[in-house]
Design a protein around this motif. Structure first.
Motif, PDB file in Angstrom:
ATOM      1  N   LEU A 118       0.841  -1.201   0.000  1.00 11.60           N
ATOM      2  CA  LEU A 118       0.000   0.000   0.000  1.00 11.60           C
ATOM      3  C   LEU A 118       0.875   1.249   0.000  1.00 11.60           C
ATOM      4  O   LEU A 118       1.302   1.704  -1.048  1.00 11.60           O
ATOM      5  CB  LEU A 118      -0.946  -0.035   1.198  1.00 11.60           C
ATOM      6  N   LYS A 119       1.186   1.775   1.170  1.00 13.04           N
ATOM      7  CA  LYS A 119       2.051   2.955   1.234  1.00 13.04           C
ATOM      8  C   LYS A 119       3.507   2.516   1.087  1.00 13.04           C
ATOM      9  O   LYS A 119       3.884   1.411   1.452  1.00 13.04           O
ATOM     10  CB  LYS A 119       1.836   3.696   2.545  1.00 13.04           C
ATOM     11  N   LEU A 143     -12.478   3.897   4.056  1.00 13.93           N
ATOM     12  CA  LEU A 143     -11.272   4.708   4.146  1.00 13.93           C
ATOM     13  C   LEU A 143     -11.671   6.125   4.538  1.00 13.93           C
ATOM     14  O   LEU A 143     -12.683   6.640   4.072  1.00 13.93           O
ATOM     15  CB  LEU A 143     -10.540   4.735   2.808  1.00 13.93           C
ATOM     16  N   THR A 174      -2.630   3.242  -6.904  1.00 15.18           N
ATOM     17  CA  THR A 174      -3.426   4.463  -6.989  1.00 15.18           C
ATOM     18  C   THR A 174      -4.465   4.435  -5.878  1.00 15.18           C
ATOM     19  O   THR A 174      -5.365   3.598  -5.877  1.00 15.18           O
ATOM     20  CB  THR A 174      -4.125   4.564  -8.355  1.00 15.18           C
ATOM     21  N   TYR A 175      -4.293   5.333  -4.919  1.00 14.75           N
ATOM     22  CA  TYR A 175      -5.156   5.367  -3.731  1.00 14.75           C
ATOM     23  C   TYR A 175      -6.209   6.456  -3.916  1.00 14.75           C
ATOM     24  O   TYR A 175      -5.862   7.588  -4.288  1.00 14.75           O
ATOM     25  CB  TYR A 175      -4.305   5.657  -2.495  1.00 14.75           C
ATOM     26  N   PRO A 176      -7.475   6.172  -3.701  1.00 16.98           N
ATOM     27  CA  PRO A 176      -8.054   4.918  -3.206  1.00 16.98           C
ATOM     28  C   PRO A 176      -8.594   4.002  -4.312  1.00 16.98           C
ATOM     29  O   PRO A 176      -9.133   2.949  -4.021  1.00 16.98           O
ATOM     30  CB  PRO A 176      -9.202   5.421  -2.338  1.00 16.98           C
ATOM     31  N   SER A 184      -2.134  -0.982   6.083  1.00 21.16           N
ATOM     32  CA  SER A 184      -2.198  -2.206   5.295  1.00 21.16           C
ATOM     33  C   SER A 184      -3.089  -3.256   5.946  1.00 21.16           C
ATOM     34  O   SER A 184      -3.351  -4.307   5.353  1.00 21.16           O
ATOM     35  CB  SER A 184      -0.792  -2.785   5.079  1.00 21.16           C
ATOM     36  N   TYR A 217      -4.582   4.764   6.025  1.00 26.39           N
ATOM     37  CA  TYR A 217      -3.614   4.202   5.081  1.00 26.39           C
ATOM     38  C   TYR A 217      -2.972   2.915   5.597  1.00 26.39           C
ATOM     39  O   TYR A 217      -1.881   2.542   5.170  1.00 26.39           O
ATOM     40  CB  TYR A 217      -2.510   5.232   4.787  1.00 26.39           C
ATOM     41  N   PHE A 239       2.291   6.107  -2.483  1.00 29.66           N
ATOM     42  CA  PHE A 239       1.776   4.748  -2.462  1.00 29.66           C
ATOM     43  C   PHE A 239       2.363   3.932  -3.617  1.00 29.66           C
ATOM     44  O   PHE A 239       2.852   4.481  -4.598  1.00 29.66           O
ATOM     45  CB  PHE A 239       0.246   4.749  -2.587  1.00 29.66           C
ATOM     46  N   THR A 256       0.244  11.955   0.338  1.00 24.33           N
ATOM     47  CA  THR A 256       0.789  11.449  -0.926  1.00 24.33           C
ATOM     48  C   THR A 256       2.104  12.130  -1.259  1.00 24.33           C
ATOM     49  O   THR A 256       3.047  11.489  -1.736  1.00 24.33           O
ATOM     50  CB  THR A 256      -0.223  11.661  -2.065  1.00 24.33           C
ATOM     51  N   LEU A 300      -7.985   0.242  -4.488  1.00 26.76           N
ATOM     52  CA  LEU A 300      -8.545  -0.531  -3.380  1.00 26.76           C
ATOM     53  C   LEU A 300     -10.034  -0.816  -3.584  1.00 26.76           C
ATOM     54  O   LEU A 300     -10.565  -1.778  -3.031  1.00 26.76           O
ATOM     55  CB  LEU A 300      -8.331   0.198  -2.055  1.00 26.76           C
TER      56      LEU A 300
END
Length: 394
Positions: free
Chosen positions: A132-133, A307, A324-326, A293, A291, A321, A316, A329
């Motif tokens: 994730l991050k 989230l 590409t958040y979010p 995991s 953020y 990350f 960011t 996910l």
């Protein structure tokens, strides 16, 4: 005095001195014979993590003749206690010097800072699912990462023979984070996957929860677990305010902060000591994070997740990350607590989202293995899975 130390970078000089001393000791210890032995080493906590305990059991099932040693010790605060920890490193070095395999779940001085000796395989079993991050070598020199000079002095994440990733799409991020060739990154499920999908474990946790917190029996539970902020900034969500808002929506909220984060003192805040985040995911009705995991663990447990990221742009910029958040996910994201509560009221998250997330970021145990731990045990013990994995990815 501090400015002089900063200019001279005495911390970097001390790191090189420590590495030199450890190198001398490791060379002396090369006379020790290696045994049919695996050492599991963590400094993430002072008790062995569930992944290590489950892996140990699986290795003994796979090969009863193997000797398995688990060592769990965090680096303590304070100069005096750090001297004691330095002495403890000799114990770690002894076990590494007499093992065939060394498994670590984060940076280890013994695994990376000391020179490699023949006959030892080092496995990095990162302590989080998914990618994730950004972390590790991906963020050296950034606000959330290590100092470049110190990272170089201590050979940060150097020397891994195998890196375990939880899914195919995590292989390249893990290769970057650990400075390893992608061919060394092997996809295998973490043992915790077994517990997160085990109905018997779920029933046992619910029984224990009911015993410890009878006042919450029958209530809908929300679990809030924000990420730890290593960038020096505090979490942007007030857990007390979130608890109050979720109560208005009909949920009792339990907050699980990182062990290094101080817990706010408030009578309304529930932290459920004695139960881990993984335990609580087995009985929670929904999961909330920014953020962390742990969202991938929630996906395995099929807990509808939300989230909340009021500082997404700033986060960011300073951390970034691997995805590409979010969007990647596929989960509903709020910018404020009020917006989150409204999403919860309308049940914006559902179990199907978690199934998709799990399929994308968490490997499923192959049919020939009874459990995820059994499959990983084959990798660690160096049997056919490792050979096939390397052939596949080379």
């Amino acid at each position: 005095m501090m400015s002089v130390a900063r200019r001279l970078r005495l911390d970097v000089l001390a790191a090189y001195a420590a590495r030199f001393a450890l190198t001398v000791v490791s060379v002396v210890m090369r006379v020790l014979p290696r045994r049919h032995k695996v050492t599991l080493l963590t400094r993430q906590s002072s008790t062995p993590p569930s992944d290590f305990r489950l892996l140990r059991e699986a290795m003994l099932r796979t090969d009863p003749s193997v000797e398995v040693v688990m060592i769990a010790r965090m680096v303590p605060p304070g100069i005096v206690r750090k001297f004691a920890y330095a002495a403890h490193l000799l114990v770690e070095m002894y076990h590494a010097s007499t093992s065939r395999v060394l498994v670590v779940d984060g940076y280890s001085i013994i695994a990376s800072a000391t020179p490699r000796s023949e006959g030892l395989t080092v496995v990095q079993l990162w302590h989080a699912l998914g990618a994730l991050k950004k972390f590790g070598l991906s963020i050296v020199g950034q606000r959330g990462g290590r100092d470049p000079l110190l990272a170089k002095a201590m050979r940060m994440h150097a020397g891994y023979d195998i890196v375990i990733a939880s899914a195919e799409r995590c292989r390249e991020p893990f290769a970057e984070a650990f400075g390893a060739d992608v061919s060394k990154v092997v996809v295998a499920p973490l043992p915790r996957v077994d517990r997160l999908r085990d109905p018997a474990r779920r029933a046992a946790v619910r029984e224990r929860f009911t015993y410890l917190y009878p006042e919450l029996t029958g209530k809908r539970l929300a679990l809030f677990a924000p990420t730890v902020r290593t960038e020096g900034s505090m979490a942007t969500i007030d857990p007390v305010e979130l608890t109050r808002a979720m109560a208005d929506a009909g949920y009792a909220t339990i907050t699980k902060l990182h062990p290094l984060v101080p817990v706010p003192v408030d009578s309304q805040l529930r932290v459920a000591p004695g139960l881990s985040t993984q335990d609580l995911l087995l009985i929670a009705d929904l999961f909330i994070t920014d953020y962390s995991s742990a969202v991938f663990e929630a996906a395995v447990a099929e807990v509808p997740s939300y989230l909340i990221a009021p500082d997404l742009d700033a986060y960011t910029q300073r951390r970034d990350f691997y995805l590409t958040y979010p969007e990647d996910l596929g989960l509903p994201m709020a910018h404020t607590i009020d917006e989150l509560v409204e999403m919860v009221r309308h049940q914006a998250a559902h179990a199907d989202m978690m199934v998709t997330l799990r399929e994308n970021y968490v490997a499923v145990t192959h049919e020939q293995y009874a459990t995820a731990a059994d499959e990983l045990a084959r990798v660690v013990l160096g049997t056919d899975v490792v050979a096939h994995g390397r052939d596949k990815h080379d």
